[in-house]
Every structure is written in C-alpha cells, then in structure tokens.
Design an enzyme around this catalytic site. Structure first.
Site, PDB file in Angstrom:
ATOM      1  N   CYS A 131       6.451   9.054  -3.086  1.00  0.00           N
ATOM      2  CA  CYS A 131       6.189   9.527  -1.585  1.00  0.00           C
ATOM      3  C   CYS A 131       5.402  10.843  -1.715  1.00  0.00           C
ATOM      4  O   CYS A 131       5.750  11.750  -2.087  1.00  0.00           O
ATOM      5  CB  CYS A 131       7.441   9.454  -0.820  1.00  0.00           C
ATOM      6  SG  CYS A 131       7.112  10.149   0.886  1.00  0.00           S
TER       7      CYS A 131
ATOM      8  N   TYR B 179      -2.514   4.950   4.992  1.00  0.00           N
ATOM      9  CA  TYR B 179      -1.394   4.001   5.413  1.00  0.00           C
ATOM     10  C   TYR B 179      -1.911   3.230   6.580  1.00  0.00           C
ATOM     11  O   TYR B 179      -1.529   2.041   6.717  1.00  0.00           O
ATOM     12  CB  TYR B 179      -0.149   4.731   5.786  1.00  0.00           C
ATOM     13  CG  TYR B 179       0.794   5.197   4.801  1.00  0.00           C
ATOM     14  CD1 TYR B 179       1.950   4.566   3.999  1.00  0.00           C
ATOM     15  CD2 TYR B 179       0.267   6.365   4.101  1.00  0.00           C
ATOM     16  CE1 TYR B 179       2.496   5.132   2.756  1.00  0.00           C
ATOM     17  CE2 TYR B 179       1.135   7.063   2.979  1.00  0.00           C
ATOM     18  CZ  TYR B 179       2.128   6.447   2.505  1.00  0.00           C
ATOM     19  OH  TYR B 179       2.866   6.830   1.488  1.00  0.00           O
TER      20      TYR B 179
END
Length: 320
Positions: free
Chosen positions: A50, A186
């Site tokens: 992440c 994203y």
C-alpha cells in the site's frame, strides 16, 4: 458491517471515489491531545504493498523511530475477509497484540459499531486499546515532529520534512499531486466506464508532465531538500512501472520515459534507508492477485525488471 472492498465506491458515472479516513486523533509530544508520544506505546499496522502505508514506514525510518514504534505487516492478498494476518509469507506476521485474524477486528476493538472501510495504515494505541489515526498524511506529520525526543540520533531529531518556510509550497504541491497522481492511478484502474477512465488517466499524465517540468529545475519538489511532498510522491512513482502502468492501464508512458522523474525516483530510492522500505514482491502480488475486478485470474506478471540503483546523477543538481 465494515467494508473490506478494495474499491471504496463507484459513482453513477463509473468513477472511483475514495472514502475519507475516520480515525483522526493526534499524538502530541506533551500529551495535550490525550495521546502522548511514548516509547513502545504505539503500533503500526501496514501493508508493504500500500502506497499510503508506505509513507508511514518511510518517515518512521528517516526519523529513527524503529525502536519506538513497532509494526506488523499484513498479508499481501486482500481477500473476501479483508486484510488478514499471516506468518506464512515473507515479512508478514501474526497480530502480536490481540491475536486477531483480520484487521477488521482491530477496527472493531476501537469501535464495536464501526461500519466503514478497513484500510491501512492503522496507528494503534496499546495503552488505550484504540485506533489513534488511520490517515497516512496525518501520521507522517506526527512522526515528523511529535516523537523528536525519541529519535535515534541528533541528526534525525533535527530532520524536518514539513518545515515552516516551505509549508505553503508543500501544501500547493500536495493539493494537485494527490488527486491527479496518488489517487489518480486508482481512479484510472478502478474506473467502470470509458468516460471515467479517460478523464482519470488524462489527469495522471498531466500531473506527471507537471512533475517532470518541476524536476527539470530543482532536485526535489520544493527545492534542494526532501520534504513530505517527496515522500508522498515517491510511494506512487515506485509502484508505477511495476503495477500502475499495466494493471491500472496507465500505459501512455512509463516513469523511465521521463528523464527527470526517473532520475528523481532513483535519487529518492537511494536516499538513506528508503530502499529498505520498498518490497516489489508484496506490491506486485497484492495488486495483481487481489483486484479480481481488474485481473480476474489473478495472474502475476514476471516483470518488469527495473534497476532503481542505477546512478541518478542528481546529487549536484541545480548547483552552479
């Protein structure tokens, strides 16, 4: 029930919408916030895949807080139950505090009625048995200033990644890099319509073009020293060619096609202990195996091979 989905929300236009973090308390050096900076009191839950969690590991390293703030790495696979703990994969470990199986159990410890997204990073207070904060942008600022009493060296204590004279410039850079690039990849990858994808991916490369222009004039984003703006950008750039270019369809260009951005990325990677925080195995296996809506068969590609240790040639950048 808490949400464990990788995709926070999709609007009617097919656009990916990231939900705001919920736990927003603050650790202070003097304890005036109710959360005092202390050795061994706080624990980080992170994923090495992440980019948001990665920010916190970099600041923890740069500020010399390894012996002050412990951390646990979750499984790289984000499955149906959400982030889980395992000791069967490299660098991952079981939950040392509650022996929880899933990260959502930590959220429910903090708030039994919690129904939001289960995300990393999580900064947990072992003394009060609650989550202090799960917003990476705020956690790195806490690490930057509030634990200075505990930094491993005087040099690390003096490091300031959000210095007063540069704060306006840092905020300005963060304000367009976050939506266009950090979150833009994203928005591109999780888009559910051609219109949403076209808009998002265009903004990704507009941001990269702007970064290339800045880095053609200065070594780092706001001048000749690393600030939090660079840390926030780095965690996106180091994932770009290995996952965002292919997996998220951000394939107009690669980072290595931008001379200044590519040199800057290597410069950052080779700074101090930053390289130690990067794990491309976790990164690639997480994205390609976890996002079934993007990669249904979860096949992880073999490459690309990228040498982040190539000389960057930016050490004397901008000096006459």
């Amino acid at each position: 029930m808490a949400s464990t989905s990788a995709v926070n929300s999709i609007n009617i236009k097919g656009e990916f919408i990231r939900r705001d973090s919920v736990f927003r308390n603050w650790i202070t050096a003097d304890g005036s916030s109710g959360f005092k900076a202390e050795k061994g009191r706080y624990h980080l839950y992170v994923s090495l895949a992440c980019p948001w969690a990665h920010r916190t590991l970099i600041l923890r390293k740069l500020k010399g807080l390894e012996d002050i703030i412990s951390y646990t790495v979750v499984d790289w696979l984000l499955g149906e139950g959400g982030w889980n703990f395992t000791d069967q994969k490299p660098k991952c470990s079981l939950d040392p505090i509650h022996n929880a199986k899933f990260l959502k159990e930590i959220y429910l410890k903090a708030n039994p009625d919690y129904s939001g997204t289960i995300s990393v990073p999580v900064l947990f207070d072992k003394q009060k048995c609650t989550i202090v904060n799960n917003e990476s942008a705020e956690i790195i600022r806490m690490f930057n200033t509030e634990f200075n009493e505990f930094c491993a060296t005087e040099e690390q204590k003096k490091l300031d990644f959000y210095p007063e004279p540069l704060r306006e410039k840092i905020e300005e850079v963060n304000a367009w890099i976050y939506p266009g690039l950090n979150n833009g990849v994203y928005r591109s990858g999780f888009a559910r319509t051609q219109e949403a994808y076209d808009k998002a991916v265009r903004e990704v490369f507009e941001a990269l073009d702007k970064v290339e222009g800045i880095l053609s004039k200065t070594r780092f984003l706001t001048g000749d020293t690393i600030t939090e703006a660079d840390v926030r950008l780095f965690t996106t750039l180091v994932r770009f060619d290995t996952v965002y270019h292919g997996h998220f369809k951000c394939n107009k260009k690669r980072i290595i096609d931008y001379p200044n951005v590519w040199g800057y990325l290597r410069d950052m990677y080779q700074t101090s202990c930053i390289a130690e925080t990067v794990d491309q195995e976790h990164i690639q296996k997480h994205y390609y195996a976890s996002h079934k809506s993007v990669n249904p068969l979860s096949i992880v590609p073999i490459g690309p091979e990228i040498n982040f240790m190539e000389p960057h040639g930016r050490a004397n950048f901008g000096q006459k």
